[in-house]
Design a protein around this motif. Structure first.
Motif, PDB file in Angstrom:
ATOM      1  N   ASN A  51       8.024  31.053  34.176  1.00  0.00           N
ATOM      2  CA  ASN A  51       7.135  31.192  35.341  1.00  0.00           C
ATOM      3  C   ASN A  51       6.704  29.839  35.886  1.00  0.00           C
ATOM      4  N   THR A  52       6.487  28.895  34.981  1.00  0.00           N
ATOM      5  CA  THR A  52       6.091  27.550  35.406  1.00  0.00           C
ATOM      6  C   THR A  52       7.246  26.868  36.138  1.00  0.00           C
ATOM      7  N   TYR A  53       8.455  26.974  35.591  1.00  0.00           N
ATOM      8  CA  TYR A  53       9.630  26.411  36.274  1.00  0.00           C
ATOM      9  C   TYR A  53       9.802  27.035  37.649  1.00  0.00           C
ATOM     10  N   ASN A  54       9.581  28.349  37.742  1.00  0.00           N
ATOM     11  CA  ASN A  54       9.689  29.029  39.028  1.00  0.00           C
ATOM     12  C   ASN A  54       8.726  28.406  40.041  1.00  0.00           C
ATOM     13  N   GLN A  75      16.747  27.091  35.990  1.00  0.00           N
ATOM     14  CA  GLN A  75      16.210  27.033  34.627  1.00  0.00           C
ATOM     15  C   GLN A  75      15.303  28.225  34.345  1.00  0.00           C
ATOM     16  N   SER A  76      14.486  28.565  35.326  1.00  0.00           N
ATOM     17  CA  SER A  76      13.603  29.727  35.206  1.00  0.00           C
ATOM     18  C   SER A  76      14.428  30.997  35.021  1.00  0.00           C
ATOM     19  N   LEU A  77      15.448  31.145  35.849  1.00  0.00           N
ATOM     20  CA  LEU A  77      16.323  32.308  35.792  1.00  0.00           C
ATOM     21  C   LEU A  77      16.997  32.445  34.426  1.00  0.00           C
ATOM     22  N   ASP A  78      17.524  31.341  33.912  1.00  0.00           N
ATOM     23  CA  ASP A  78      18.219  31.363  32.617  1.00  0.00           C
ATOM     24  C   ASP A  78      17.302  31.864  31.508  1.00  0.00           C
ATOM     25  N   ILE A  79      16.069  31.381  31.503  1.00  0.00           N
ATOM     26  CA  ILE A  79      15.110  31.812  30.479  1.00  0.00           C
ATOM     27  C   ILE A  79      14.758  33.288  30.670  1.00  0.00           C
ATOM     28  N   LYS A  80      14.489  33.684  31.908  1.00  0.00           N
ATOM     29  CA  LYS A  80      14.131  35.082  32.181  1.00  0.00           C
ATOM     30  C   LYS A  80      15.213  36.039  31.691  1.00  0.00           C
ATOM     31  N   ILE A  81      16.472  35.709  31.972  1.00  0.00           N
ATOM     32  CA  ILE A  81      17.567  36.590  31.555  1.00  0.00           C
ATOM     33  C   ILE A  81      17.609  36.690  30.031  1.00  0.00           C
ATOM     34  N   LYS A  82      17.389  35.563  29.345  1.00  0.00           N
ATOM     35  CA  LYS A  82      17.356  35.568  27.872  1.00  0.00           C
ATOM     36  C   LYS A  82      16.220  36.443  27.347  1.00  0.00           C
ATOM     37  N   VAL A  83      15.064  36.354  28.001  1.00  0.00           N
ATOM     38  CA  VAL A  83      13.867  37.021  27.486  1.00  0.00           C
ATOM     39  C   VAL A  83      13.760  38.488  27.908  1.00  0.00           C
ATOM     40  N   VAL A  84      13.969  38.785  29.184  1.00  0.00           N
ATOM     41  CA  VAL A  84      13.763  40.162  29.674  1.00  0.00           C
ATOM     42  C   VAL A  84      15.043  40.899  30.045  1.00  0.00           C
ATOM     43  N   GLY A  85      16.173  40.210  30.013  1.00  0.00           N
ATOM     44  CA  GLY A  85      17.420  40.848  30.400  1.00  0.00           C
ATOM     45  C   GLY A  85      17.680  40.701  31.890  1.00  0.00           C
TER      46      GLY A  85
END
Length: 141
Positions: A51-54, A75-85
């Motif tokens: 969320n911060t990167y976003n 970077q935000s997207l990559d983390i989100k996909i890892k965490v929430v799918g």
């Protein structure tokens, strides 16, 4: 642990306010500090860092630093996909943000590709009648 999280949340909130007031550099400074603290608390791949990167992407975009904005959105997207799918509204929002940046760069093809991803996720998760889905559809068209 808990204090660092509270400190990070406070910096995040203040950065958001500063961004709203147009104090972009100050906002970025606080977002960088928040990322550091969130990483200490939950590791790099946590939703708070995403969320911060976003939001950092939003600041860079507002400053006209579009390539930088795209880096942070990615970077935000990559983390989100890892965490929430992949099929999650926050992932769709990331694609949408990237689409707007591509549009600002005059890259219509890339923008359309991002908006199409946004639309397909919203369609799947929220259905065709939801305002987010409708907005995404109009961005594609």
């Amino acid at each position: 642990g808990k204090d660092q999280k509270k400190d990070a949340d406070a910096k995040f909130a203040l950065a958001k306010d500063l961004y709203g007031q147009g104090a972009f550099d100050e906002a970025l400074e606080l977002y960088y500090q928040a990322v550091e603290l969130y990483t200490q608390v939950g590791g790099h791949d946590c939703i708070s860092v995403a969320n911060t990167y976003n939001n950092m992407g939003m600041v860079y975009g507002s400053q006209g630093h579009y390539e930088r904005a795209l880096e942070y959105y990615q970077q935000s997207l990559d983390i989100k996909i890892k965490v929430v799918g992949h099929d999650h509204t926050s992932v769709a929002m990331s694609y949408g943000n990237m689409g707007y940046v591509y549009r600002s760069l005059g890259k219509a093809e890339e923008a359309r590709e991002m908006f199409t991803k946004t639309y397909s996720i919203f369609l799947k998760v929220l259905g065709p009648d939801h305002p987010h889905t409708q907005q995404a559809k109009s961005d594609v068209d």
